[in-house]
Design a protein around this motif. Sequence first.
Motif, PDB file in Angstrom:
ATOM      1  N   TYR A   7       6.470  -2.569  -4.259  1.00 56.05           N
ATOM      2  CA  TYR A   7       5.806  -3.561  -3.406  1.00 56.05           C
ATOM      3  C   TYR A   7       6.645  -3.844  -2.159  1.00 56.05           C
ATOM      4  O   TYR A   7       6.108  -3.991  -1.059  1.00 56.05           O
ATOM      5  CB  TYR A   7       5.578  -4.852  -4.194  1.00 56.05           C
ATOM      6  N   GLU A  10       6.274  -0.922   0.251  1.00 55.13           N
ATOM      7  CA  GLU A  10       4.959  -0.940   0.896  1.00 55.13           C
ATOM      8  C   GLU A  10       4.873  -2.057   1.928  1.00 55.13           C
ATOM      9  O   GLU A  10       4.290  -1.885   2.997  1.00 55.13           O
ATOM     10  CB  GLU A  10       3.858  -1.095  -0.148  1.00 55.13           C
ATOM     11  N   THR A  11       5.472  -3.207   1.623  1.00 60.29           N
ATOM     12  CA  THR A  11       5.471  -4.329   2.564  1.00 60.29           C
ATOM     13  C   THR A  11       6.251  -3.974   3.827  1.00 60.29           C
ATOM     14  O   THR A  11       5.790  -4.212   4.949  1.00 60.29           O
ATOM     15  CB  THR A  11       6.091  -5.584   1.914  1.00 60.29           C
ATOM     16  N   THR A  14       4.286  -1.525   5.889  1.00 63.14           N
ATOM     17  CA  THR A  14       3.184  -2.194   6.594  1.00 63.14           C
ATOM     18  C   THR A  14       3.690  -2.895   7.841  1.00 63.14           C
ATOM     19  O   THR A  14       3.077  -2.807   8.914  1.00 63.14           O
ATOM     20  CB  THR A  14       2.504  -3.220   5.652  1.00 63.14           C
ATOM     21  N   SER A  43      -1.441   0.579  10.294  1.00 58.46           N
ATOM     22  CA  SER A  43      -0.845   0.142   9.034  1.00 58.46           C
ATOM     23  C   SER A  43      -1.634   0.587   7.808  1.00 58.46           C
ATOM     24  O   SER A  43      -1.054   0.938   6.784  1.00 58.46           O
ATOM     25  CB  SER A  43      -0.705  -1.388   9.019  1.00 58.46           C
ATOM     26  N   ILE A  44      -2.963   0.542   7.895  1.00 57.26           N
ATOM     27  CA  ILE A  44      -3.785   0.775   6.699  1.00 57.26           C
ATOM     28  C   ILE A  44      -4.467   2.139   6.683  1.00 57.26           C
ATOM     29  O   ILE A  44      -5.023   2.538   5.656  1.00 57.26           O
ATOM     30  CB  ILE A  44      -4.868  -0.317   6.551  1.00 57.26           C
ATOM     31  N   TRP A  61      -5.976  -2.606   0.696  1.00 57.66           N
ATOM     32  CA  TRP A  61      -5.995  -3.777   1.573  1.00 57.66           C
ATOM     33  C   TRP A  61      -7.236  -4.640   1.356  1.00 57.66           C
ATOM     34  O   TRP A  61      -7.247  -5.816   1.728  1.00 57.66           O
ATOM     35  CB  TRP A  61      -5.870  -3.361   3.042  1.00 57.66           C
ATOM     36  N   TYR A  67      -2.019  -8.133   2.665  1.00 56.88           N
ATOM     37  CA  TYR A  67      -1.708  -7.046   3.599  1.00 56.88           C
ATOM     38  C   TYR A  67      -2.309  -7.327   4.975  1.00 56.88           C
ATOM     39  O   TYR A  67      -1.655  -7.117   6.008  1.00 56.88           O
ATOM     40  CB  TYR A  67      -2.231  -5.708   3.067  1.00 56.88           C
ATOM     41  N   CYS A  68      -3.545  -7.802   4.985  1.00 52.47           N
ATOM     42  CA  CYS A  68      -4.211  -8.122   6.253  1.00 52.47           C
ATOM     43  C   CYS A  68      -3.490  -9.248   6.980  1.00 52.47           C
ATOM     44  O   CYS A  68      -3.284  -9.199   8.199  1.00 52.47           O
ATOM     45  CB  CYS A  68      -5.672  -8.498   6.006  1.00 52.47           C
TER      46      CYS A  68
END
Length: 203
Positions: A7, A10-11, A14, A43-44, A61, A67-68
């Motif tokens: 996590y 991934e953060t 992003t 990012s997505i 997302w 995430y948004c």
Amino acid sequence: MEITTTYTIETLGTIAFAISGTFAAMQKRLDPFGVLIIAFVTSIGGGTVRDMLLGDTPVAWMRNVNYCLLILFTSIATIFFKTHIKKFKVTLFLFDSLGLGLFTMVGVEKGLLFGLSPGMCVALGTITGCFGGVIRDTLLNTIPLIFRKEIYATACIIGGALYFALVYFNVENNLARFIVIAFIFSLRVIVVRYKLALPKFTY
């Protein structure tokens, strides 16, 4: 620990790609709405393509609004602090390279989670790392880096293969992740610094 580390990676990925997308959009002098859109797709984009290929829908997302929100706040903060960062091109390159390494690792691990072979995991890592940038550059009317002579997707492929080599030699997983991310980032910096490139085909 595994979930927390994944996590975190991934953060960070992003955030890195949101900053990269924001700077790319500002270079093209887009309005604030356009900047936010480019930050989002950067990012997505790769993760969305990856999840659709895996049939893991709704995509990540859509299942996690955090995430948004993270992309939104990162983009706004980048716009706000743009006056303190003079070298837009260098900043864009560094965050794009960091995001490339982080998201490649995320894609490889997502493939492992679905029980795919190492080759398919490397392919997913490459897609996750590259396709956000492809969509970004396409929307900004720029030839995507992945289609130019610059070493970009190749860095993801080598990095993904390196991860499995490290695992094979029993390197601790978190250390292997860090090595792969640092390798992809460093390779991109070296490639650009010394103007290294794959050969072009002509006819």
